[in-house]
Design a protein around this motif. Structure first.
Motif, PDB file in Angstrom:
ATOM      1  N   ASP A  77       0.813  -1.215   0.000  1.00 52.24           N
ATOM      2  CA  ASP A  77       0.000   0.000   0.000  1.00 52.24           C
ATOM      3  C   ASP A  77       0.848   1.266   0.000  1.00 52.24           C
ATOM      4  O   ASP A  77       0.703   2.140   0.873  1.00 52.24           O
ATOM      5  N   SER A  89       1.836   0.623   4.555  1.00 54.46           N
ATOM      6  CA  SER A  89       1.096  -0.025   5.633  1.00 54.46           C
ATOM      7  C   SER A  89       2.054  -0.830   6.511  1.00 54.46           C
ATOM      8  O   SER A  89       3.085  -1.326   6.049  1.00 54.46           O
ATOM      9  N   PHE A 117       0.370  -2.694   9.525  1.00 53.81           N
ATOM     10  CA  PHE A 117      -0.496  -3.653  10.212  1.00 53.81           C
ATOM     11  C   PHE A 117      -0.114  -3.803  11.688  1.00 53.81           C
ATOM     12  O   PHE A 117      -0.124  -2.834  12.420  1.00 53.81           O
ATOM     13  N   ASP A 155      -3.713  -9.208  11.168  1.00 55.87           N
ATOM     14  CA  ASP A 155      -4.255  -8.503  10.007  1.00 55.87           C
ATOM     15  C   ASP A 155      -5.015  -7.241  10.399  1.00 55.87           C
ATOM     16  O   ASP A 155      -5.677  -6.621   9.572  1.00 55.87           O
ATOM     17  N   HIS A 207      -3.559   0.354   8.209  1.00 51.64           N
ATOM     18  CA  HIS A 207      -3.897   0.063   6.816  1.00 51.64           C
ATOM     19  C   HIS A 207      -3.696   1.295   5.916  1.00 51.64           C
ATOM     20  O   HIS A 207      -4.088   2.400   6.273  1.00 51.64           O
ATOM     21  N   ALA A 208      -3.116   1.082   4.748  1.00 51.33           N
ATOM     22  CA  ALA A 208      -3.168   1.963   3.577  1.00 51.33           C
ATOM     23  C   ALA A 208      -3.096   3.452   3.882  1.00 51.33           C
ATOM     24  O   ALA A 208      -4.082   4.170   3.759  1.00 51.33           O
ATOM     25  N   THR A 234      -4.371   7.811   7.817  1.00 50.76           N
ATOM     26  CA  THR A 234      -4.455   6.359   7.679  1.00 50.76           C
ATOM     27  C   THR A 234      -5.513   5.790   8.618  1.00 50.76           C
ATOM     28  O   THR A 234      -6.184   6.534   9.333  1.00 50.76           O
ATOM     29  N   CYS A 265     -12.779   0.683  12.910  1.00 54.01           N
ATOM     30  CA  CYS A 265     -11.912   1.529  12.090  1.00 54.01           C
ATOM     31  C   CYS A 265     -11.774   2.923  12.689  1.00 54.01           C
ATOM     32  O   CYS A 265     -12.777   3.639  12.846  1.00 54.01           O
ATOM     33  N   ILE A 295     -12.007   2.597   5.446  1.00 51.14           N
ATOM     34  CA  ILE A 295     -10.548   2.490   5.534  1.00 51.14           C
ATOM     35  C   ILE A 295      -9.913   3.297   4.411  1.00 51.14           C
ATOM     36  O   ILE A 295     -10.595   3.889   3.577  1.00 51.14           O
ATOM     37  N   ASP A 296      -8.575   3.339   4.402  1.00 55.47           N
ATOM     38  CA  ASP A 296      -7.785   3.890   3.301  1.00 55.47           C
ATOM     39  C   ASP A 296      -8.079   5.359   3.006  1.00 55.47           C
ATOM     40  O   ASP A 296      -8.330   5.736   1.863  1.00 55.47           O
ATOM     41  N   TYR A 351      -1.762 -10.450   3.272  1.00 53.54           N
ATOM     42  CA  TYR A 351      -1.658  -9.118   3.853  1.00 53.54           C
ATOM     43  C   TYR A 351      -0.222  -8.727   4.186  1.00 53.54           C
ATOM     44  O   TYR A 351       0.208  -7.624   3.883  1.00 53.54           O
ATOM     45  N   THR A 352       0.499  -9.597   4.854  1.00 55.89           N
ATOM     46  CA  THR A 352       1.835  -9.246   5.312  1.00 55.89           C
ATOM     47  C   THR A 352       2.841 -10.291   4.872  1.00 55.89           C
ATOM     48  O   THR A 352       2.488 -11.404   4.510  1.00 55.89           O
TER      49      THR A 352
END
Length: 549
Positions: free
Chosen positions: A14, A29, A31, A73, A77-78, A92, A108, A134-135, A505-506
Motif C-alpha cells: 500500500d 502499511s 499492520f 491482520d 492500513h493503507a 491512515t 476503524c 478504511i484507506d 496481507y503481510t
C-alpha cells in the motif's frame, strides 16, 4: 540503464508517495508491526533509505491507536502521505477489534499525524470522528480547502463487496469533517473499491482507486471530473493497471493500489503493490512496492461538458505491465544493495529496520555495542494478540541465507531461543535452542509442531544458527561457533516452500527470539527462568537465483 522491481523488497504494501523539491518520500502499511508506518526517502525513485516511522513512540500506539494487543491482520492500513506548506501529513486507518468486542463497535479509526521532518518526530494521532471505512486520502486544493476522501459500504449496495468513495471537507484546525458529504464513485463494478487518491491535472480532478480486492483480481481504476465534488466519469480504458489478464505464470500478480507522483521535469510515475509469483501465485514477502512509468493521453471521446478530450493516465506505456526490469527514471543513479541485511550491533541504537510484532514490553531488546551484541530478554512466545519477545526485519528475497550467532548465559534451563521466520501468530518456522535434560537440544517447529530435534554437546555456549531457502525448500542447520570451526550441521532439510507462503496481507519477518518455556508453571518461571540471551553477527543475503537487471 535498468532497475529491478520491486523497488522496496519485503513486506511494504500500500505505498503512498510525495515529492518535495528533488526529494521523494514514501510510506507503507505496517499492520501489527511496531514501529508503524515506515517512511523511506529517495532522490531517484529506485534507491530508498528507511529514515523513520510515523508511529515511533509507545504513547502514540496505546489508545485509541491500539497496537499493544491488536488482532492479526489488524492495525495500520493503507496510509496517504502528503506535504503542504512546510508540514508532512500522514492520514491512515487503524483497524482494531477488542477481544470482547461490544455490539455496534466501529473497528476503524481514521487519524492524522504530522511532522516537519519525515524522519520525525511525528505528532500524536488525531482521530477524525464520523469517518467510516478504511484507506483515507487527504487532498489540498488550490483554493485553500482541504478534503478528506474515504470509503464506505453504500446503504443500497447492489452486490456483495460493492463499495463507494465519498468526499467531505476537512477542518485542519479542529481535525473534523464539515459541510456536505459527497458520494463520488462506485468504481467499475469490481469488489471493494478502496485506496482512493485525488489529483488535479490539466484543470481536472482525477480519482484513482484500487478495485478487485488485494488478490489476483486487484487493479487500478480512474475517474475524472471538472469539479472536485463530481460528477465523475469513468475512464473508458479502465483498469489502467492490473495483472489479472496475464495468467498464472507471470512473475508478479495482484498489482494495484497505486499512487502517482510528478517529477520536477514533468514526468509521472506510479508506485503500486504486487506479489511475486514464487509458488501458487504467492510469495513469502507478501505485497511489495513496485514502480511503473506513467504518461497522459487523450481518450478522443469528448465526453466532458465542453466536448473536449479528457487526458487519462497510461501506466507502463507499450506493455501495460509491472516489469521485472525497467529503465531507471534517472540514468546516472548508481543502484544500492537493497537485498542484503547485516547488523553487528556496533552502534548504540538499534537499526531502523528492526521491528516487533505489536508494541514490545519494556526492555525487550538492549544493544550492547561494546560487546557487539543484541540482548533479548526472555518473555512470551509468538501468539495471537501477544507482544512476543523477539525482534525481526523483513525478508527481502525468496531464496536466501539467514544466520545469527546465539550466545547463552552461564545457566540455561527454561527458555527457548533462536532464529526463525514469522508470517503470522499462527504461521511461523522457528529453530530454538532449549534444555530438556542434561544436554541442550535444538528443535525446529512449524506453527508449533515439532519437525526435528538434535541433541547438542553439553556446555555449549555459542552457536551459529542458519536458515536457508532455495528451490528445494527450507533448510535448518547450526555450527558450534568457535574461531576454528564453521562447519554447518544439518537439523532438517527440504521443508516445503509452500508451508510458509504469505497469507496476502503481510510478509515474513526474519527474527531473533527468546521465549520462556510454555510448559513451566508461573512460579517456576519467576524463580528460575533465565532472563536473557544475546545475539551477534546477523546476516541476510540472497542466493544467486535472484534476478538482477
Amino acid at each position: 540503464m535498468s532497475f529491478t522491481n520491486p523497488i522496496l523488497p519485503g513486506a511494504y504494501p500500500d505505498p503512498s508517495i510525495c515529492r518535495v523539491g528533488d526529494d521523494f518520500y514514501m510510506v507503507n502499511s505496517s499492520f501489527e508491526m511496531f514501529p508503524g508506518l515506515p517512511i523511506h526517502h529517495s532522490r531517484d525513485l529506485v534507491n530508498w533509505e528507511l529514515v523513520g516511522h510515523g508511529l515511533h513512540r509507545k504513547e502514540q500506539c496505546i489508545d485509541p491507536i491500539c497496537l499493544t494487543d491488536v488482532q492479526s491482520d489488524g492495525g495500520i492500513h493503507a496510509p496517504t502521505m502528503r506535504y503542504h506548506k512546510g508540514l508532512f501529513y500522514i492520514i491512515t486507518t487503524n483497524v482494531y477489534v477488542p477481544q470482547d468486542c461490544p455490539e455496534g463497535f466501529n473497528p476503524c479509526k481514521n487519524f492524522i499525524i504530522t511532522a516537519k521532518d519525515p524522519a520525525g518526530p511525528w505528532s500524536e494521532p488525531q482521530v477524525i470522528d464520523g469517518a467510516p471505512g478504511i484507506d483515507p486520502d487527504i487532498f489540498f486544493d488550490g483554493d485553500g480547502r482541504v478534503w478528506y476522501v474515504g470509503t464506505h459500504t453504500p446503504e443500497d449496495q447492489a452486490y456483495p463487496g460493492q463499495g463507494e468513495i465519498w468526499l467531505q471537507e476537512l477542518d485542519l484546525a479542529t481535525v473534523s469533517l464539515k459541510g456536505e458529504r459527497h458520494f463520488l464513485w462506485r468504481g467499475t463494478g469490481g469488489d471493494w473499491v478502496e485506496g482512493p487518491h485525488i489529483y488535479k491535472y490539466n484543470d481536472r480532478y482525477y480519482l484513482m482507486t484500487a478495485e478487485g480486492g488485494t488478490g489476483f483480481n486487484h487493479a487500478v481504476t480512474v475517474a475524472s471530473s471538472a469539479t472536485i465534488t463530481g460528477p465523475y466519469v469513468s475512464n473508458p480504458k479502465n483498469p489502467v493497471l492490473t495483472s489479472r489478464h496475464l495468467g498464472l505464470d507471470y512473475w508478479v500478480n495482484s498489482t494495484g493500489h497505486g499512487d502517482l507522483v510528478q517529477l520536477s521535469d514533468g514526468r509521472w510515475f506510479m508506485v503500486c503493490l504486487g506479489i511475486r509469483n514464487d509458488i501458487e501465485g504467492r510469495s513469502n514477502m507478501g505485497r511489495e512496492t513496485h514502480l511503473v512509468p506513467v504518461t497522459w493521453e487523450a481518450d478522443h471521446y469528448g465526453i466532458d461538458e465542453n466536448k473536449s478530450d479528457i487526458l487519462w493516465p497510461v501506466c507502463a506505456p507499450g506493455t501495460g505491465r509491472v516489469e521485472k526490469c525497467a529503465e531507471r527514471p534517472f540514468a546516472s543513479a548508481p543502484l544500492n544493495d537493497k537485498n542484503h541485511f547485516v547488523d553487528d550491533f556496533s552502534t548504540p541504537e538499534l537499526s531502523k529496520e528492526w521491528t516487533y510484532r505489536r508494541v514490545p514490553r519494556a526492555a525487550t531488546c538492549e544493544v550492547l555495542p561494546e560487546q557487539k551484541r543484541l540482548r533479548i530478554r526472555s518473555g512470551k512466545p509468538v501468539g495471537e494478540r501477544v507482544s512476543a519477545s523477539l525482534a525481526g526485519f523483513r525478508q527481502k528475497q525468496s531464496h536466501f541465507r539467514f544466520q545469527a550467532t546465539l550466545h547463552l548465559p552461564e545457566t540455561f534451563e527454561n527458555s527457548e531461543s533462536g532464529i526463525g521466520l514469522i508470517q503470522k501468530d499462527d504461521h511461523h518456522l522457528l529453530m530454538s535452542l532449549m534444555k530438556k535434560g542434561a544436554n541442550p537440544e535444538l528443535a525446529v517447529t512449524l506453527n508449533g509442531e515439532q519437525l526435528a530435534v538434535s541433541e547438542l554437546p553439553s556446555g555449549i555456549r555459542d552457536l551459529q544458527l542458519m536458515i536457508t531457502c532455495d528451490q528445494n525448500g527450507y533448510h535448518c542447520s547450526y555450527a558450534v561457533a568457535t574461531e576454528s570451526n564453521s562447519e554447518q550441521i544439518g537439523v532438517i532439510k527440504n521443508i516445503p516452500v509452500n508451508t510458509m507462503l504469505s497469507r496476502y496481507y503481510t510478509g515474513a519477518l526474519c527474527c531473533l527470539h527468546s521465549s520462556l518455556d510454555s510448559s513451566l508453571d508461573s512460579s517456576l518461571k519467576s524463580e528460575s527462568a533465565i532472563e536473557f540471551v544475546d545475539f551477534s553477527k546477523v546476516r541476510f543475503e540472497p542466493v544467486l537465483t535472484a534476478t538482477v537487471c
